[in-house]
Scaffold this active site. Structure first.
Site, PDB file in Angstrom:
ATOM      1  N   HIS A 190       0.826  -1.209   0.000  1.00 20.88           N
ATOM      2  CA  HIS A 190       0.000   0.000   0.000  1.00 20.88           C
ATOM      3  C   HIS A 190       0.862   1.262   0.000  1.00 20.88           C
ATOM      4  CE1 HIS A 190      -2.428  -3.319   1.588  1.00 20.88           C
ATOM      5  NE2 HIS A 190      -3.499  -2.676   1.189  1.00 20.88           N
TER       6      HIS A 190
ATOM      7  N   HIS B  78     -22.445 -16.097  32.659  1.00 25.20           N
ATOM      8  CA  HIS B  78     -23.791 -16.282  32.113  1.00 25.20           C
ATOM      9  C   HIS B  78     -23.757 -17.177  30.879  1.00 25.20           C
ATOM     10  CE1 HIS B  78     -24.352 -13.108  34.974  1.00 25.20           C
ATOM     11  NE2 HIS B  78     -25.664 -13.210  34.850  1.00 25.20           N
TER      12      HIS B  78
ATOM     13  N   SER C 199     -22.310  -8.501  37.983  1.00 30.69           N
ATOM     14  CA  SER C 199     -22.813  -9.798  37.519  1.00 30.69           C
ATOM     15  C   SER C 199     -21.681 -10.797  37.326  1.00 30.69           C
ATOM     16  CB  SER C 199     -23.550  -9.648  36.185  1.00 30.69           C
ATOM     17  OG  SER C 199     -24.706  -8.869  36.326  1.00 30.69           O
TER      18      SER C 199
ATOM     19  N   ASP D   8     -33.667 -14.303  31.468  1.00 34.36           N
ATOM     20  CA  ASP D   8     -33.251 -13.201  30.592  1.00 34.36           C
ATOM     21  C   ASP D   8     -33.419 -13.544  29.117  1.00 34.36           C
ATOM     22  OD1 ASP D   8     -30.484 -11.233  32.060  1.00 34.36           O
ATOM     23  OD2 ASP D   8     -32.662 -11.054  32.223  1.00 34.36           O
TER      24      ASP D   8
ATOM     25  N   GLU E 162     -17.302  -3.625  24.343  1.00 31.39           N
ATOM     26  CA  GLU E 162     -16.482  -4.828  24.472  1.00 31.39           C
ATOM     27  C   GLU E 162     -15.294  -4.837  23.514  1.00 31.39           C
ATOM     28  OE1 GLU E 162     -19.765  -4.839  23.867  1.00 31.39           O
ATOM     29  OE2 GLU E 162     -20.567  -5.339  25.856  1.00 31.39           O
TER      30      GLU E 162
ATOM     31  N   GLY F 157      -3.761  -4.279  11.169  1.00 32.51           N
ATOM     32  CA  GLY F 157      -4.208  -4.691   9.848  1.00 32.51           C
ATOM     33  C   GLY F 157      -5.705  -4.854   9.813  1.00 32.51           C
TER      34      GLY F 157
END
Lengths: 609, 609
Positions: free
Chosen positions: A26, A405, A335, A413, A356, A113
């Site tokens: 590039h 969980h 939790s 849930d 996240e 990358g």
């Protein structure tokens, strides 16, 4: 100034030389950032010990726009650390100079990358420098404008501002041209600057090809007291060569020999022997933190403790034992129980909020500077960061992921919160370790193993309270397993982990009443597997039945079947195969046929064969 | 106004009733958005045919903050479409009212619960309404402030602005409290508003509990000519009940019976029989697009065509055959060849820029309104959107994913660009189909199959040119395979797909010279597998050797081993097990031992056994 201009020219030469030789790469994406990086490197801003890339006082440079690797390598060549001969090995098999920077190249801070991850990595390094090591080292992250469409960049912008990372300097190379098309923002520097500024950063706009403006910008950046700094630079892709400058359809294309010659003519007289100097970092000692010895949590057998809670307890232990442990969570710490570490080491807990991707990127950055990040969220939500996890394997990431969980057994849930593909995901990275403890004692032991093990580790925890099975003296080596029930009369082997291990024990009790004995194995180590024990059990009993609160694909059943293939061992698998729903945990385990009822049914069915 | 206040009270009652009965759920997160949604639903803004949720003229409402499901269900109860009795079944196994909205509930536009995805889904619906169907239907997306830390939201903001989606209205319920902690922005409405405005949206700030202000905001939103609109509302979590209002530690907690009674006392007199009316949508016909018949691309046997290029050709065919086909790409369309569709149906191609999460979310939204999205990027980069892909299985997503640049055989770009875990990832969703064509003809046929098949389909394409193997008349059923070489004297079976199928054919030719005959199977359908053919081959030859340009975990080898477990068929697997690097494609295939050389070696090794 003249020196910088000459170095810039030399660097342009190096970029064109390497990519033309490689026949790919590039060059135009590299050319647009030449002045920006030349000033950073050779005008006394960047401080780096070329002889010692591991010097923790070094400033950090991350090429988040990793495809500009030809520029990255050219800078170090201009500093005298890479020869012109080596530049000609770009992209060749066996070369340190890969298509996108990897750890093969000693000056790569973190591989890149996959766009949009570098700023997160940089946050990890900046957090380390500012809050943990308390050293003046700065972290610079070069990004592209096409790249900032990635949401992970905006996650990073929020977090960097929140943590007042004034030692983090981003540079956006706004060359307006993406891969196939113009970016959404084109050369609208003002809009980009306004957006970044609205996230609380100090923003400096520059003509990205004006050395004086760039010098002024970096000088101003130095002075930031509590805000991270973003230099937004208007540049031209392919700048320095007229037939490349701001031209479409040149992304990812190398020049041919003739074009290379024409480009060299345009560059004019190059001083091929010129080299630039990089300032050495200030030598600052950091206080060596002393590890403390701790007592393990005194669980009692049969005491009901959720493994997610045991994780919290374990964290308090390892935080004391390992001063390099840093804890991150994505706004689920009450939790996942990662919050417990704040009782003993609040200065090593960093809330990452509901982002996240950034959390994983930050962890990788922390890992690159010698920390041991333990990061947690719901197992299902780690899927949000699979690309960052994927890049972790190329970054030698010493990151420990704890996903709570797990499975349908979370209950009411419902499906969106259920981790049902996390084992499959975390099994894929090269050399990853995947652990799934069934009780509090093994959780604590495995968390300790994880801290000592070098590499990516995933630990899956359960929401529900489950009885303590093991005594404090038991060992849980990675790659091991526990045979909890065994006799010479075992007809079948049931292999479970986490919640299904308890279902297997329930099934054992019921079957024993009918004089049917099963072997029960706790497969707490899913990768690597205890293949020996599995084969032995498979040969000593009629077959192995695996049971998992997880989808079939890529899960425990498939892992076991792969491991015992060609050993004449039969394996049957119970897993989640139906659309999951809200409900009580036990209702869902029964519905998905992974409960003790289903195990008993399968055992009896196989006994009839 | 009084009516709206009374309805708001009733809705608060419904929220508390359902969650108290369930003993779990998110009442406080629901209470903060009551006025916002009450005005939207019952003040003549939202237009929806309760008798006919599939009415394409309906406005769309997405609860991106899916945990506020008690509010979502309460709104429809207040509209008379859900009984009080049914509200008491919240979160129970078998109830339509799940913990987070699912398609079990007929009014769920798209399932949610993994934060930050709803706005992307909404973009899909808004794009459909504005550009494809050309109907006045509006899309409303309710988000939380903790949620907007998710980068995917900022991807969506950019794209919605870029596409001038003035028919998309977002509402951010800024109640300042997240799950475990206060958000980064607290009640700083101005900062949130500035950020959104900097992304080119029209922003209206309101007191989220003032009905007159909310009415004014929605009225203003109606008038937007070319900008999407965001209502940023200052609210209080738990509003309406004093001991919940703006109180920490109430996230995800239900009231007990005593607290419920106290809350009801505070609400005062409730008209339990009160119901609100929702306006019907305007009936607007859309022009039915007629499918066209097209000729297949006339590939010649042995012609060298990359399957990624064949994808582009195939798109031009199916775009004509299926007016519902919509094409998205994440700024790689010249590499994935999705750009080719612009030659025949440019109005159905939407560039999604470097933001894969949003692209997948948009596709799911488009799918929910009857479109058939074909979306592409590099196989490796789909891992960026695994959480969105995961949610797709719960949304009955009719989305086709095409991942190019599979495996180490992409060559010089190196590891960051290589898809090595994509098959594992796409195998996990319930009911997904995973296809991996080896030549141009089968690519085109499988793309056509994908368009006709209802459900999530992943097609993996190769960067390199490979010879055409099949004639135009061959069929490629999903779940089938092709046996390319077969004889009664086959000693071993080699199963390949994509690039490794060609390596297997090369190995066949070499082995035949030594009078060793192998069966060669093209496993173009990886999920579902052609189990019958595999077992037959496994029994008729000594063993099966699988070869894949993909990691072991969750890949072809594991899938095949799982499928033939217990059939007394031996399976050996060649896959990518070593750290990949830059290099020539053939060098890398040899290095990873998945080339014809490795196959020949394995065959000979097994023949010695």
């Amino acid at each position: 100034m003249k020196n910088l201009q000459d170095l810039a020219k030399l660097i342009r030469y190096f970029i064109l030389l390497s990519t033309t030789q490689a026949g790919s790469g590039h060059p135009t994406s590299s050319l647009s950032a030449v002045e920006l990086m030349t000033v950073l490197f050779f005008d006394g801003i960047f401080r780096y010990d070329l002889e010692n890339p591991a010097n923790f006082n070094n400033d950090r440079l991350i090429f988040s726009k990793g495809h500009a690797s030809p520029l990255f390598y050219a800078l170090f060549a201009a500093a005298g650390a890479v020869s012109e001969e080596e530049l000609k090995t770009l992209r060749k098999f066996g070369s340190r100079l890969e298509g996108h920077p990897t750890l093969e190249f000693p000056f790569t801070q973190v591989p890149s990358g996959s766009l949009g991850q570098g700023l997160s990595n940089g946050i990890g390094m900046a957090i380390n420098a500012k809050y943990l090591e308390k050293i003046p080292a700065k972290t610079y992250v070069l990004m592209g404008d096409s790249e900032i469409a990635e949401g992970s960049v905006w996650e990073a912008l929020q977090i960097a501002h929140h943590y007042k990372l004034n030692n983090l300097i981003g540079i956006i190379d706004v060359n307006r041209l993406g891969q196939s098309t113009e970016t959404m923002t084109s050369h609208d520097i003002k809009t980009i600057a306004n957006r970044v500024a609205s996230f609380g950063w100090e923003v400096i706009t520059v003509d990205g090809h004006s050395i004086p403006q760039i010098q002024k910008a970096f000088a101003q950046a130095e002075k930031s007291k509590d805000k991270p700094v973003m230099i937004v630079a208007k540049t031209f892709k392919g700048h320095g060569v007229s037939f490349l400058n701001d031209k479409e359809n040149w992304h990812g294309k190398a020049l041919n020999q003739e074009q290379f010659k024409d480009a060299l003519k345009e560059l004019g007289k190059i001083d091929y022997k010129l080299r630039g100097k990089i300032l050495m970092p200030k030598a600052v000692k950091t206080a060596l933190k002393k590890p403390k010895t701790v007592k393990m949590t005194p669980y009692e057998k049969d005491q009901k403790v959720a493994t997610r809670k045991a994780y919290g307890d374990a964290l308090t232990c390892i935080a004391a034992m390992h001063p390099e442990v840093v804890v991150l969570d994505a706004e689920t710490s009450n939790s996942t129980f990662s919050a417990k570490v704040k009782e003993v080491a609040p200065e090593r807990y960093f809330e990452m909020y509901i982002a996240e991707q950034n959390m994983v990127g930050v962890a990788i950055g922390l890992s690159r500077v010698g920390k041991i990040p333990f990061i947690s969220t719901f197992a299902a939500f780690f899927s949000r960061a699979f690309d960052q996890i994927r890049m972790g394997q190329y970054a030698d990431a010493n990151v420990k992921f704890i996903g709570s969980h797990a499975g349908v057994s979370i209950g009411e849930d419902g499906a969106s919160q259920m981790g049902l593909e996390d084992l499959a995901m975390f099994r894929t990275p090269l050399g990853s370790v995947v652990l799934y403890p069934s009780d509090a004692v093994s959780t604590e032991m495995l968390v300790m193993q994880a801290a000592k093990h070098h590499g990516m580790v995933y630990i899956r925890t359960t929401r529900a309270d489950t009885p303590v099975l093991y005594s404090k003296n038991e060992m849980f080596p990675i790659g091991g397993s526990k045979t909890l029930k065994s006799s010479k009369a075992d007809v079948l082997t049931v292999v479970g982990a986490g919640i299904t291990l308890h279902e297997a024990l329930k099934a054992y009790v019921e079957l024993k009443k009918e004089n049917i004995l099963i072997r029960v194995i706790d497969l707490y180590s899913i990768k690597p597997l205890d293949v020996k024990t599995l084969i032995k059990a498979g040969k000593e009993t009629k077959a192995i039945i695996t049971v998992e609160d997880h989808f079939e694909e890529g899960g425990i059943g498939e892992a076991v079947k792969a491991a015992v293939a060609n050993e004449s061992v039969n394996v049957y698998s119970l897993a989640v195969t139906k659309m999951p729903h809200s409900g009580k945990p036990q209702e869902l385990l029964d519905y998905e046929e992974i409960s003790s009822i289903a195990i008993i049914k399968k055992v009896k069915q196989l006994l009839k064969k």
